[in-house]
Motif scaffolding. Sequence first.
Motif, PDB file in Angstrom:
ATOM      1  N   TYR A  96       0.829  -1.195   0.000  1.00 38.62           N
ATOM      2  CA  TYR A  96       0.000   0.000   0.000  1.00 38.62           C
ATOM      3  C   TYR A  96       0.872   1.258   0.000  1.00 38.62           C
ATOM      4  CZ  TYR A  96      -3.299   3.648   0.853  1.00 38.62           C
ATOM      5  OH  TYR A  96      -4.012   4.811   0.718  1.00 38.62           O
ATOM      6  N   GLU A  97       1.859   1.311   0.877  1.00 40.34           N
ATOM      7  CA  GLU A  97       2.714   2.500   0.959  1.00 40.34           C
ATOM      8  C   GLU A  97       3.438   2.768  -0.361  1.00 40.34           C
ATOM      9  OE1 GLU A  97       3.802   2.591   5.720  1.00 40.34           O
ATOM     10  OE2 GLU A  97       5.178   1.580   4.346  1.00 40.34           O
ATOM     11  N   ALA A 100       0.808   3.968  -2.850  1.00 39.62           N
ATOM     12  CA  ALA A 100       0.339   5.306  -2.474  1.00 39.62           C
ATOM     13  C   ALA A 100       1.395   6.342  -2.852  1.00 39.62           C
ATOM     14  CB  ALA A 100       0.032   5.358  -0.976  1.00 39.62           C
ATOM     15  N   LEU A 144      -4.712  -5.613   3.053  1.00 39.93           N
ATOM     16  CA  LEU A 144      -4.536  -4.565   2.043  1.00 39.93           C
ATOM     17  C   LEU A 144      -5.820  -3.755   1.863  1.00 39.93           C
ATOM     18  CD1 LEU A 144      -2.831  -3.171  -0.177  1.00 39.93           C
ATOM     19  CD2 LEU A 144      -3.696  -4.919  -1.754  1.00 39.93           C
ATOM     20  N   ILE A 147      -6.400  -1.491   4.850  1.00 37.39           N
ATOM     21  CA  ILE A 147      -5.503  -0.327   4.790  1.00 37.39           C
ATOM     22  C   ILE A 147      -6.032   0.683   3.778  1.00 37.39           C
ATOM     23  CG2 ILE A 147      -3.202   0.448   4.086  1.00 37.39           C
ATOM     24  CD1 ILE A 147      -2.193  -2.333   5.134  1.00 37.39           C
ATOM     25  N   ARG A 148      -6.466   0.197   2.642  1.00 43.40           N
ATOM     26  CA  ARG A 148      -6.996   1.091   1.607  1.00 43.40           C
ATOM     27  C   ARG A 148      -8.217   1.861   2.116  1.00 43.40           C
ATOM     28  NH1 ARG A 148     -10.078  -0.490  -3.930  1.00 43.40           N
ATOM     29  NH2 ARG A 148     -11.532  -1.310  -2.426  1.00 43.40           N
ATOM     30  N   ARG A 171      -0.878   8.307   2.362  1.00 44.58           N
ATOM     31  CA  ARG A 171      -2.168   7.884   1.828  1.00 44.58           C
ATOM     32  C   ARG A 171      -2.184   8.180   0.333  1.00 44.58           C
ATOM     33  NH1 ARG A 171      -4.114   4.231   4.537  1.00 44.58           N
ATOM     34  NH2 ARG A 171      -6.139   4.588   3.584  1.00 44.58           N
ATOM     35  N   VAL A 179      -7.719  -1.205  -6.528  1.00 40.74           N
ATOM     36  CA  VAL A 179      -7.132  -2.532  -6.318  1.00 40.74           C
ATOM     37  C   VAL A 179      -7.955  -3.504  -7.155  1.00 40.74           C
ATOM     38  CG1 VAL A 179      -6.653  -4.393  -4.689  1.00 40.74           C
ATOM     39  CG2 VAL A 179      -6.286  -2.009  -3.999  1.00 40.74           C
TER      40      VAL A 179
END
Length: 185
Positions: A96-97, A100, A144, A147-148, A171, A179
């Motif tokens: 994710y990071e 992002a 995931l 987190i999103r 973010r 996704v």
Amino acid sequence: MSGQTNTMEIGMSTFLHANPGNGGVSHAERLRQAIEEVQLADQVGLDVYAVGEHHRIDYTSSSPAVILAAAAATTKRIRLSSAVTVLSSDDPVRVYEDFATLDGLSNGRAEIMAGRGSFIESFPLFGYDLKDYEELYEEKLELLLKIRASEKVTWRGGHRPAVDNMGIYPRAQQEPLPVWIGTGG
């Protein structure tokens, strides 16, 4: 169907085949070629350029987010996606990071295609047992997506340390970060 607009999107995906030492190009040269490819794809109007993750000598694409971030700096419109991110053997927080970050660099053009992968080399490479193939994917996809959906996350699973009310940063610019689920054999 009144009022609906049907659109077709056209893009390309690649594993960045290199084949160094066997008459193919080196990994470094193939990476540079990939940046030229995505620039051209952007110029001719393709909608998406996607890079699949592999950890083998014949492919150069072990880190799609890094490759796509390099492309983000020199493109304007094309969406940039993995095809696929092997989520079962990666860390969903890092995935994710990374995406992002790509999303911010590209002004909102990043996408993740999460999958299990059609090759299994990443499992032993990152210390995972193939007997956990299904469970790893389901668990990491759940994290995931959590987190999103939320900046602060609390989550527990069986194969990764818990996350206890922690913020995940940066973010994504897009809300939510796209996704896609990719499957293959």
